[in-house]
Write an enzyme that holds these catalytic residues in place. Structure first.
Site, PDB file in Angstrom:
ATOM      1  CG  ASP A   9      -1.911   1.257   1.285  1.00 24.59           C
ATOM      2  OD1 ASP A   9      -2.391   1.554   0.395  1.00 24.59           O
ATOM      3  OD2 ASP A   9      -1.626   1.836   2.532  1.00 24.59           O
ATOM      4  CG  ASP A  11      -1.884   7.439   0.247  1.00 26.46           C
ATOM      5  OD1 ASP A  11      -1.012   8.171  -0.264  1.00 26.46           O
ATOM      6  OD2 ASP A  11      -3.058   6.861  -0.684  1.00 26.46           O
TER       7      ASP A  11
END
Length: 234
Positions: A9, A11
């Site tokens: 991922d 953010d």
């Protein structure tokens, strides 16, 4: 089977923190609205927030909810202002503020270098629009260290939907059991990955309670801990 790919991922996983950048972005939007448009900054920022929330309710789990141009367009229209003239400007104000607050997590660069040296493919598997996530990776100095980007815009659906994970696996040319997903959002990143057979490393940097899920996954409280675990899989 050995580890062939690590999916990350972006953010709040490779950098921190999106929430801080988002809060600052509303401050900058308010100042911009007052200076550029001559309207109440607080009112414009509130209209922007409401537009984002309305989009999320209209299209849950769909990539367009992340488009700040559309959020700005709706906010400007709500206030009787020229959206065609100013929506892209507001979009830029928002994202410049977010970028300015991003700080890469300690250990990210070293792990990516180690994975490349070991011949393990890497992909950023992320909700959001592709161009913005590419811009973030450029800003963080990671554009040349990640092999692939799999965005929800390209996949057509946000996590935890399966399409984005299958897209990342296809790009890395590996099977689900040959990959691991690293992310901070347990439902979207870890459960979504495990739903398609990918192993999970949960970056629980906010120390949330451990969710009820009987499937095996690894929990880490810092990126360095997550990196150490991944290195044991090489």
């Amino acid at each position: 089977m050995g580890l062939k790919a690590v999916l990350f991922d972006l953010d709040d996983t490779l950098y921190a923190s999106f929430q801080a950048g988002d809060a600052y972005a509303y401050e900058r939007l308010a100042a911009w609205a007052e200076g550029e448009l001559g309207v109440s900054g607080a009112a414009f920022a509130d209209a922007f927030r409401q537009s984002r929330a309305h989009l999320s309710r209209q299209q849950p789990g769909m990539p367009p909810i992340h488009d700040r141009v559309v959020s700005a367009q709706r906010a400007l229209e709500r206030m009787g202002l020229n959206a065609i003239r100013y929506a892209r400007c507001a979009h830029r104000v928002y994202w410049d503020a977010v970028l300015s607050k991003m700080e890469i997590r300690p250990g990210v660069t070293a792990l990516l270098d180690d994975l490349r040296q070991a011949g393990v493919k890497t992909a950023v598997c992320t909700d959001m629009l592709a161009d913005l996530q590419m811009e973030k990776l450029e800003y963080l100095g990671l554009a040349d260290k990640i092999d692939y980007l799999a965005s929800s815009e390209e996949a057509g659906m946000d996590k935890p939907g399966a399409p984005i994970f299958w897209l990342a696996l296809h790009k890395c040319r590996c099977l689900a059991e040959e990959a691991v997903m690293v992310g901070d959002n347990f439902r979207h990143d870890i459960q979504g990955a495990m739903d398609v057979g990918i192993g999970g490393v949960w970056l629980n940097w906010t120390h949330l309670p451990r969710p009820a899920d009987d499937r095996p996954y690894t929990e880490a409280h810092t990126f360095a801990q997550a990196a150490d675990h991944i290195r044991t899989m090489l």
